[in-house]
Write an enzyme that holds these catalytic residues in place. Structure first.
Site, PDB file in Angstrom:
ATOM      1  N   ASP A 124     -22.330  -7.294  30.577  1.00  0.00           N
ATOM      2  CA  ASP A 124     -22.182  -8.468  31.430  1.00  0.00           C
ATOM      3  C   ASP A 124     -21.899  -9.701  30.586  1.00  0.00           C
ATOM      4  O   ASP A 124     -22.752 -10.137  29.805  1.00  0.00           O
ATOM      5  CB  ASP A 124     -23.462  -8.672  32.249  1.00  0.00           C
ATOM      6  CG  ASP A 124     -23.399  -9.890  33.151  1.00  0.00           C
ATOM      7  OD1 ASP A 124     -23.118  -9.718  34.356  1.00  0.00           O
ATOM      8  OD2 ASP A 124     -23.634 -11.013  32.655  1.00  0.00           O
ATOM      9  N   HIS A 182     -19.606 -17.527  39.329  1.00  0.00           N
ATOM     10  CA  HIS A 182     -20.808 -17.749  38.517  1.00  0.00           C
ATOM     11  C   HIS A 182     -21.868 -18.569  39.259  1.00  0.00           C
ATOM     12  O   HIS A 182     -23.058 -18.254  39.207  1.00  0.00           O
ATOM     13  CB  HIS A 182     -20.410 -18.446  37.208  1.00  0.00           C
ATOM     14  CG  HIS A 182     -21.337 -18.183  36.081  1.00  0.00           C
ATOM     15  ND1 HIS A 182     -20.923 -18.125  34.759  1.00  0.00           N
ATOM     16  CD2 HIS A 182     -22.671 -17.959  36.043  1.00  0.00           C
ATOM     17  CE1 HIS A 182     -21.965 -17.881  33.975  1.00  0.00           C
ATOM     18  NE2 HIS A 182     -23.038 -17.784  34.733  1.00  0.00           N
ATOM     19  N   LEU A 220     -36.551 -10.603  32.134  1.00  0.00           N
ATOM     20  CA  LEU A 220     -37.815 -10.633  31.393  1.00  0.00           C
ATOM     21  C   LEU A 220     -38.390 -12.049  31.331  1.00  0.00           C
ATOM     22  O   LEU A 220     -39.257 -12.342  30.508  1.00  0.00           O
ATOM     23  CB  LEU A 220     -37.614 -10.089  29.978  1.00  0.00           C
ATOM     24  CG  LEU A 220     -37.126  -8.635  29.895  1.00  0.00           C
ATOM     25  CD1 LEU A 220     -36.815  -8.244  28.460  1.00  0.00           C
ATOM     26  CD2 LEU A 220     -38.155  -7.688  30.500  1.00  0.00           C
ATOM     27  N   ILE A 264     -30.051  -6.654  33.683  1.00  0.00           N
ATOM     28  CA  ILE A 264     -29.231  -6.815  32.473  1.00  0.00           C
ATOM     29  C   ILE A 264     -30.009  -7.572  31.388  1.00  0.00           C
ATOM     30  O   ILE A 264     -29.719  -8.739  31.106  1.00  0.00           O
ATOM     31  CB  ILE A 264     -27.899  -7.523  32.778  1.00  0.00           C
ATOM     32  CG1 ILE A 264     -28.115  -8.736  33.704  1.00  0.00           C
ATOM     33  CG2 ILE A 264     -26.892  -6.571  33.384  1.00  0.00           C
ATOM     34  CD1 ILE A 264     -26.900  -9.650  33.822  1.00  0.00           C
ATOM     35  N   LYS A 317     -31.074  -9.060  27.835  1.00  0.00           N
ATOM     36  CA  LYS A 317     -30.266  -9.500  26.703  1.00  0.00           C
ATOM     37  C   LYS A 317     -31.140  -9.563  25.452  1.00  0.00           C
ATOM     38  O   LYS A 317     -32.290 -10.001  25.518  1.00  0.00           O
ATOM     39  CB  LYS A 317     -29.658 -10.866  27.008  1.00  0.00           C
ATOM     40  CG  LYS A 317     -29.043 -11.584  25.817  1.00  0.00           C
ATOM     41  CD  LYS A 317     -29.879 -12.762  25.374  1.00  0.00           C
ATOM     42  CE  LYS A 317     -29.330 -13.370  24.096  1.00  0.00           C
ATOM     43  NZ  LYS A 317     -30.126 -14.524  23.643  1.00  0.00           N
ATOM     44  N   SER A 318     -30.617  -9.107  24.349  1.00  0.00           N
ATOM     45  CA  SER A 318     -31.291  -9.258  23.066  1.00  0.00           C
ATOM     46  C   SER A 318     -30.251  -9.160  21.967  1.00  0.00           C
ATOM     47  O   SER A 318     -29.211  -8.523  22.145  1.00  0.00           O
ATOM     48  CB  SER A 318     -32.358  -8.176  22.865  1.00  0.00           C
ATOM     49  OG  SER A 318     -32.978  -8.339  21.592  1.00  0.00           O
ATOM     50  N   VAL A 319     -30.513  -9.791  20.844  1.00  0.00           N
ATOM     51  CA  VAL A 319     -29.638  -9.621  19.680  1.00  0.00           C
ATOM     52  C   VAL A 319     -30.360  -8.828  18.593  1.00  0.00           C
ATOM     53  O   VAL A 319     -29.807  -8.597  17.528  1.00  0.00           O
ATOM     54  CB  VAL A 319     -29.178 -10.990  19.112  1.00  0.00           C
ATOM     55  CG1 VAL A 319     -28.302 -11.720  20.122  1.00  0.00           C
ATOM     56  CG2 VAL A 319     -30.368 -11.863  18.718  1.00  0.00           C
ATOM     57  N   ARG A 344     -35.068  -4.240  19.751  1.00  0.00           N
ATOM     58  CA  ARG A 344     -35.325  -4.584  21.152  1.00  0.00           C
ATOM     59  C   ARG A 344     -34.220  -4.059  22.055  1.00  0.00           C
ATOM     60  O   ARG A 344     -34.467  -3.695  23.204  1.00  0.00           O
ATOM     61  CB  ARG A 344     -35.437  -6.110  21.305  1.00  0.00           C
ATOM     62  CG  ARG A 344     -36.728  -6.653  20.715  1.00  0.00           C
ATOM     63  CD  ARG A 344     -37.300  -7.775  21.570  1.00  0.00           C
ATOM     64  NE  ARG A 344     -38.501  -8.324  20.942  1.00  0.00           N
ATOM     65  CZ  ARG A 344     -38.541  -9.477  20.297  1.00  0.00           C
ATOM     66  NH1 ARG A 344     -37.453 -10.207  20.193  1.00  0.00           N
ATOM     67  NH2 ARG A 344     -39.673  -9.897  19.768  1.00  0.00           N
ATOM     68  N   ASN A 394     -35.316  -1.766  25.153  1.00  0.00           N
ATOM     69  CA  ASN A 394     -35.039  -2.138  26.539  1.00  0.00           C
ATOM     70  C   ASN A 394     -34.344  -1.047  27.346  1.00  0.00           C
ATOM     71  O   ASN A 394     -34.390  -1.067  28.577  1.00  0.00           O
ATOM     72  CB  ASN A 394     -34.195  -3.422  26.586  1.00  0.00           C
ATOM     73  CG  ASN A 394     -34.978  -4.656  26.203  1.00  0.00           C
ATOM     74  OD1 ASN A 394     -36.202  -4.641  26.181  1.00  0.00           O
ATOM     75  ND2 ASN A 394     -34.280  -5.736  25.898  1.00  0.00           N
TER      76      ASN A 394
END
Length: 275
Positions: free
Chosen positions: A43, A106, A188, A227, A229-231, A235, A239
């Site tokens: 996404d 959006h 989260l 959805i 998100k993590s970088v 993680r 997830n």
């Protein structure tokens, strides 16, 4: 991975990967890590400024296009019929794709009052097969009601802020009534105080899982598309590791009890920013 069926008949992974706030120069590496971990739904959005890096990761992954589910979004300043068509072409060019699986408005931007015009353009993209499904993001009871009264195509998805602190039961019920899938952004709670809740630590520990995994499981069992998100590679893997346990009815109720109705993001009926 579990799929849900959209009102178009298409399958969409119930758990995907979001790239909000991932810089374009990092997007290729981050999305590649997500694909390696097993995510197949990605996404992004024009406003995120990372469609180029995201598209590069998708192309270089070696994964067949039909196995991927790609979402991007029309930004507020690009709303209107002709403007939306041009913005979609620009998004496709940045992504390096000939179609997306889901294209979303959006934000409704009520003061601008162009979202119905934008939707008409998106209906054209859907008819042409360039967007396999079309939907909305951050639409409320008021703006969704207006859109439905003028739309020829019912949105496939409404992506809204949704987490245990903002469970959005009324909006989810309205979406379901119209055959619209509810998708959660910030599932989260942006990792803030929510994940410090003792009840989440207790429920997670009972299954050998983290508080975040308990929340994601709550989403899945609630029927939400989600959805995270993590970088962080660990993680990203954590997830998606949420398909080997199930919360009890009591555990679901205890997480439901965290709902305070408190938003982290703006109220969609008052968000009119074009920048």
């Amino acid at each position: 991975m579990i799929d849900v069926t959209l009102n178009t008949g298409a399958a969409m992974p119930q758990l995907g990967f979001g790239v909000w706030q991932v810089p374009d120069e990092d997007a290729a590496t981050t999305v590649a890590a997500a694909l390696e971990a097993g995510y197949r739904s990605i996404d992004t959005a024009s406003a995120y400024g990372n469609e180029t890096g995201t598209g590069r990761a998708l192309r270089e992954s070696g994964i067949a296009r039909e196995e991927l589910f790609v979402t991007t979004k029309l930004w507020n300043a690009d709303q209107g019929y002709d403007e939306a068509l041009r913005a979609f072409d620009a998004s496709l060019e940045r992504l390096g794709l000939d179609r997306v699986d889901l294209y979303l408005i959006h934000w409704p931007v009520p003061e601008q009052d162009k979202y119905v015009q934008s939707w008409k353009a998106m209906e054209r993209l859907y008819a042409e097969g360039r967007a396999k499904a079309i939907g909305v993001s951050n639409f409320s009871e008021k703006t969704l009601g207006r859109l439905l009264s003028e739309a020829d195509v019912v949105p496939a998805v409404n992506q809204i802020e949704l987490h245990p602190r903002l469970a959005q039961k009324r909006m989810r019920a309205l979406d379901e009534e119209h055959g619209i899938r509810t998708e959660a952004w910030s599932p989260l709670g942006q990792g803030k105080e929510l994940l410090q809740e003792p009840v989440l630590a207790e429920i997670g520990a009972a299954h050998g899982k983290s508080p975040a995994q308990a929340v994601l499981r709550w989403h899945l069992q609630s029927g939400n598309v989600v959805i995270p998100k993590s970088v962080t590679p660990s993680r990203i893997k954590e997830n998606i590791d949420v398909f080997d346990f199930e919360l009890s009815e009591d555990e679901m109720r205890r997480i439901d009890g965290l709902d305070t109705g408190e938003r982290l993001g703006p109220d969609p009926d008052e968000m009119n920013w074009l920048g």
